[in-house]
Design an enzyme around this catalytic site. Structure first.
Site, short mmCIF file in Angstrom:
data_model
loop_
_atom_site.label_atom_id
_atom_site.label_comp_id
_atom_site.label_asym_id
_atom_site.label_seq_id
_atom_site.Cartn_x
_atom_site.Cartn_y
_atom_site.Cartn_z
N THR A 39 -18.75 -5.24 -17.97
CA THR A 39 -17.56 -4.44 -17.65
C THR A 39 -16.63 -5.20 -16.71
O THR A 39 -15.41 -5.18 -16.89
CB THR A 39 -17.98 -3.10 -17.01
OG1 THR A 39 -18.77 -2.37 -17.96
CG2 THR A 39 -16.78 -2.28 -16.61
N ARG A 86 -3.32 -7.87 12.53
CA ARG A 86 -2.30 -7.11 13.23
C ARG A 86 -1.64 -8.00 14.27
O ARG A 86 -2.32 -8.70 15.01
CB ARG A 86 -2.92 -5.90 13.95
CG ARG A 86 -3.56 -4.85 13.05
CD ARG A 86 -2.49 -4.04 12.33
NE ARG A 86 -3.05 -2.92 11.60
CZ ARG A 86 -3.50 -2.96 10.37
NH1 ARG A 86 -3.47 -4.11 9.70
NH2 ARG A 86 -3.98 -1.89 9.78
N GLY A 95 -0.08 -5.48 6.07
CA GLY A 95 0.57 -4.35 5.43
C GLY A 95 1.53 -3.64 6.34
O GLY A 95 2.68 -4.04 6.50
N ARG A 96 1.05 -2.56 6.98
CA ARG A 96 1.92 -1.68 7.74
C ARG A 96 2.78 -2.35 8.81
O ARG A 96 3.94 -1.95 8.98
CB ARG A 96 1.05 -0.56 8.36
CG ARG A 96 0.63 0.48 7.33
CD ARG A 96 -0.50 1.36 7.83
NE ARG A 96 -1.78 0.67 7.73
CZ ARG A 96 -2.96 1.24 7.98
NH1 ARG A 96 -3.01 2.50 8.38
NH2 ARG A 96 -4.08 0.56 7.84
N ASP A 102 0.84 -1.19 0.00
CA ASP A 102 0.00 0.00 0.00
C ASP A 102 0.88 1.25 0.00
O ASP A 102 0.95 2.00 0.98
CB ASP A 102 -0.94 -0.02 1.22
CG ASP A 102 -1.96 -1.14 1.12
OD1 ASP A 102 -2.36 -1.49 -0.01
OD2 ASP A 102 -2.36 -1.68 2.17
N THR A 139 -13.44 -4.83 6.35
CA THR A 139 -13.04 -4.99 7.75
C THR A 139 -13.01 -3.67 8.52
O THR A 139 -12.79 -3.67 9.72
CB THR A 139 -11.67 -5.69 7.87
OG1 THR A 139 -10.72 -5.00 7.05
CG2 THR A 139 -11.77 -7.13 7.44
N ASP A 192 -19.27 -3.52 -10.96
CA ASP A 192 -19.87 -2.77 -12.07
C ASP A 192 -20.84 -3.72 -12.76
O ASP A 192 -21.13 -4.81 -12.24
CB ASP A 192 -18.76 -2.29 -13.03
CG ASP A 192 -19.12 -0.99 -13.74
OD1 ASP A 192 -20.24 -0.92 -14.31
OD2 ASP A 192 -18.31 -0.06 -13.74
N ILE A 193 -21.33 -3.34 -13.92
CA ILE A 193 -22.22 -4.24 -14.64
C ILE A 193 -21.43 -5.48 -15.07
O ILE A 193 -20.21 -5.44 -15.20
CB ILE A 193 -22.86 -3.53 -15.85
CG1 ILE A 193 -21.79 -3.12 -16.88
CG2 ILE A 193 -23.68 -2.33 -15.40
CD1 ILE A 193 -22.39 -2.60 -18.18
N GLN A 212 -8.90 -0.22 10.93
CA GLN A 212 -9.62 -1.48 10.92
C GLN A 212 -10.51 -1.60 12.16
O GLN A 212 -10.12 -1.21 13.26
CB GLN A 212 -8.63 -2.66 10.90
CG GLN A 212 -7.66 -2.65 9.74
CD GLN A 212 -8.32 -2.98 8.41
OE1 GLN A 212 -9.49 -3.29 8.35
NE2 GLN A 212 -7.55 -2.92 7.33
N LYS A 245 0.17 -8.01 -2.30
CA LYS A 245 -1.08 -7.38 -2.70
C LYS A 245 -0.80 -6.06 -3.40
O LYS A 245 -0.10 -5.20 -2.87
CB LYS A 245 -1.97 -7.12 -1.49
CG LYS A 245 -3.37 -6.61 -1.86
CD LYS A 245 -4.08 -5.97 -0.69
CE LYS A 245 -3.72 -4.50 -0.59
NZ LYS A 245 -4.58 -3.74 0.35
#
Length: 240
Positions: free
Chosen positions: A71, A182, A211-212, A13, A121, A67-68, A191, A35
């Site tokens: 798409t 975490r 992530g972090r 991220d 989340t 979306d539809i 979160q 990710k």
């Protein structure tokens, strides 16, 4: 042999390919799947995905298509051509959209796992009320998961707090990818439904997204290894 690295997804991220490459280099062999979400993809486009795949890493493309049907199917075909291993769609797009996405993935790359996002989340029960949805988070997660699996998804994205109910109520060996993970003592950030790595695996998650706690650590590789040890311990005890 069980390899906990197959269950850890490191979230990139960040806002540049250079920052992402720095994280991947720092983590080294402690993770194999990364990710790529909306921030990095918007900043750098598909090249960052191609570069990760070319380097031998697996990519979890987390763009949450909604979306539809036509798409979304077209977007899934493009994602599949990039060589991603997993991608996300929103289950709330409905059965027709989910079916269009899973059929597009199957026709393009049978190894691609399509995951349905259930309830973010960052949400709690009061957020569902604000949206006009009745029932608690767990009820909504179960409803959306059942819909997604019935229309071809191979797994769902949900908090580990809902994972036991998913395993109990829905049959089959589907994936449960859990964000909002975490390590014990870490700040929850934005979160709302947070669990530790060991709790996530014990609850029935097949993958965790971190992530972090890893990417912002002074030693990302060491932090990743610490998380892997927790995942491995859970599996060895037969609770994963």
């Amino acid at each position: 042999m069980y390899d906990p690295r197959q269950r850890l997804i490191v979230a990139l991220d960040v806002s540049s390919a250079a920052a992402a490459q720095k994280i991947v280099a720092a983590v080294g062999d402690s993770a194999s799947c990364y990710k790529v979400g909306m921030q990095l993809y918007t900043a750098e486009g598909p090249k960052v995905v191609r570069d990760l795949v070319a380097s031998g890493r697996k990519v979890f493309l987390d763009l949450k298509y909604h979306d539809i049907p036509h798409t979304v199917a077209a977007a899934v075909r493009e994602a599949a051509s990039l060589g991603v291993s997993m991608l996300t769609i929103h289950a709330s797009g409905g059965g027709k959209m989910v079916r269009a996405a899973t059929e597009a993935a199957r026709n393009q790359n049978t190894a691609l796992t399509v995951l349905a996002v259930t309830v973010l989340t960052s949400f709690d029960d009061s957020d569902l009320v604000e949206l006009g949805l009745h029932g608690c988070v767990q009820d909504q997660v179960l409803r959306l998961s059942a819909l997604a699996l019935a229309h071809g998804c191979q797994g769902v994205v949900a908090s580990a707090r809902e994972a036991p109910a998913l395993r109990r109520e829905l049959k089959g060996a589907f994936a449960i990818v859990t964000p909002g993970v975490r390590p014990a003592g870490a700040e929850p950030g934005d979160q709302a439904r947070v669990v530790t790595p060991a709790e996530a695996i014990a609850a029935g998650a097949t993958h965790i997204v971190v992530g972090r706690p890893i990417t912002a650590a002074a030693d990302p590789a060491s932090e990743a290894r610490a998380i892997l040890s927790q995942i491995g311990f859970s599996a060895e005890r037969g609770i994963a």
